[in-house]
Design a protein around this motif. Sequence first.
Motif, PDB file in Angstrom:
ATOM      1  N   PHE A  89       0.845  -1.189   0.000  1.00 45.44           N
ATOM      2  CA  PHE A  89       0.000   0.000   0.000  1.00 45.44           C
ATOM      3  C   PHE A  89       0.881   1.240   0.000  1.00 45.44           C
ATOM      4  O   PHE A  89       2.002   1.227   0.494  1.00 45.44           O
ATOM      5  N   PHE A  90       0.351   2.360  -0.551  1.00 41.69           N
ATOM      6  CA  PHE A  90       1.181   3.568  -0.615  1.00 41.69           C
ATOM      7  C   PHE A  90       1.246   4.323   0.718  1.00 41.69           C
ATOM      8  O   PHE A  90       2.009   5.276   0.851  1.00 41.69           O
ATOM      9  N   LYS A 106       4.447   8.408  12.547  1.00 40.88           N
ATOM     10  CA  LYS A 106       4.116   6.986  12.446  1.00 40.88           C
ATOM     11  C   LYS A 106       3.687   6.565  11.042  1.00 40.88           C
ATOM     12  O   LYS A 106       4.004   5.463  10.586  1.00 40.88           O
ATOM     13  N   TYR A 107       2.961   7.441  10.336  1.00 38.85           N
ATOM     14  CA  TYR A 107       2.430   7.080   9.019  1.00 38.85           C
ATOM     15  C   TYR A 107       2.939   8.047   7.954  1.00 38.85           C
ATOM     16  O   TYR A 107       2.937   9.259   8.153  1.00 38.85           O
ATOM     17  N   LYS A 108       3.384   7.498   6.835  1.00 36.29           N
ATOM     18  CA  LYS A 108       3.917   8.296   5.741  1.00 36.29           C
ATOM     19  C   LYS A 108       3.396   7.758   4.408  1.00 36.29           C
ATOM     20  O   LYS A 108       2.872   6.644   4.330  1.00 36.29           O
ATOM     21  N   ILE A 109       3.594   8.557   3.359  1.00 39.66           N
ATOM     22  CA  ILE A 109       3.266   8.117   2.000  1.00 39.66           C
ATOM     23  C   ILE A 109       4.545   7.710   1.289  1.00 39.66           C
ATOM     24  O   ILE A 109       5.533   8.444   1.308  1.00 39.66           O
ATOM     25  N   LYS A 125      -4.832  13.067   0.911  1.00 39.10           N
ATOM     26  CA  LYS A 125      -6.128  13.110   1.597  1.00 39.10           C
ATOM     27  C   LYS A 125      -6.489  11.747   2.174  1.00 39.10           C
ATOM     28  O   LYS A 125      -7.057  11.656   3.271  1.00 39.10           O
ATOM     29  N   ILE A 126      -6.175  10.678   1.439  1.00 37.66           N
ATOM     30  CA  ILE A 126      -6.420   9.328   1.952  1.00 37.66           C
ATOM     31  C   ILE A 126      -5.570   9.082   3.197  1.00 37.66           C
ATOM     32  O   ILE A 126      -6.048   8.536   4.199  1.00 37.66           O
ATOM     33  N   LEU A 127      -4.298   9.505   3.159  1.00 35.75           N
ATOM     34  CA  LEU A 127      -3.429   9.394   4.333  1.00 35.75           C
ATOM     35  C   LEU A 127      -4.007  10.163   5.513  1.00 35.75           C
ATOM     36  O   LEU A 127      -4.094   9.635   6.632  1.00 35.75           O
ATOM     37  N   LEU A 128      -4.412  11.414   5.283  1.00 32.05           N
ATOM     38  CA  LEU A 128      -4.921  12.262   6.361  1.00 32.05           C
ATOM     39  C   LEU A 128      -6.179  11.679   6.998  1.00 32.05           C
ATOM     40  O   LEU A 128      -6.323  11.691   8.229  1.00 32.05           O
ATOM     41  N   THR A 129      -7.077  11.152   6.174  1.00 39.72           N
ATOM     42  CA  THR A 129      -8.339  10.623   6.697  1.00 39.72           C
ATOM     43  C   THR A 129      -8.103   9.424   7.602  1.00 39.72           C
ATOM     44  O   THR A 129      -8.603   9.370   8.740  1.00 39.72           O
ATOM     45  N   GLY A 130      -7.338   8.446   7.120  1.00 40.03           N
ATOM     46  CA  GLY A 130      -7.065   7.263   7.937  1.00 40.03           C
ATOM     47  C   GLY A 130      -6.266   7.592   9.183  1.00 40.03           C
ATOM     48  O   GLY A 130      -6.497   7.034  10.252  1.00 40.03           O
ATOM     49  N   LYS A 131      -5.317   8.532   9.045  1.00 42.14           N
ATOM     50  CA  LYS A 131      -4.502   8.922  10.197  1.00 42.14           C
ATOM     51  C   LYS A 131      -5.352   9.602  11.257  1.00 42.14           C
ATOM     52  O   LYS A 131      -5.133   9.405  12.467  1.00 42.14           O
ATOM     53  N   SER A 132      -6.336  10.383  10.830  1.00 41.22           N
ATOM     54  CA  SER A 132      -7.231  11.041  11.784  1.00 41.22           C
ATOM     55  C   SER A 132      -8.052  10.020  12.554  1.00 41.22           C
ATOM     56  O   SER A 132      -8.209  10.128  13.780  1.00 41.22           O
TER      57      SER A 132
END
Length: 220
Positions: A89-90, A106-109, A125-132
């Motif tokens: 996954f990206f 903890k989480y990066k692209i 935006k996908i990263l931000l949503t899941g991280k939130s």
Amino acid sequence: FPSHDTGRKLYLWSIEPFERLKWISILADACKNARGCVLLSIINSYSKQGSPSIQVLINRILKDVLTPLSNFIKQWVYFGELNDPYGEFFVSINSLVKDDHLWQDKYKINVHLIPNFIDQQLAEKILLTGKSVNFMRRCCGITNWVLDIDFIDMASAVVSSFNQISKFTEFKDWVNKATEITSQKLLNVLSSKFRLSEHFFAIKRFLLFGQGDFIQYLME
């Protein structure tokens, strides 16, 4: 022995299956040693070639290999969960980072893993949503909140977009809406449960000398 006409018919019948096998071989060679989202980008790059029948074949293959990515995005956006033992996954996780540094580190692209049909802004935006969602669950104790909008299947959206651009636009709109709702929920949690605005006010008054006490006593 078959007649000349029978041999000709057999030849004509074999053209289309042979063509399909040829393109499957081309895809297999092109995808050699590739994995995850890199594999998707390679297959997608062949989906715009001219033959309608081969385009249908490649789109069918593409839809099947897109299904795991679609599941990754669904689990990440709805539940903040990332089960990716092979790094396909990206969005990547650094399991050594503790929760007090979750938001920053903890989480990066992984930019090289973003599929070529998803731009970096959409991936962010996908990263931000899941991280939130992950931050609310792990750090804020909000475990019962779930995003209340229907999932737009990305596999169908991508394959349909070659003939119907609006279908992939629906997926982008879903990501935008999910990001907006989740971000607003996180801000509400920080404001109500953790009184974020009061902390900012205290920082302004005491650390940034907004109250003026420091200047007053300095002058005295």
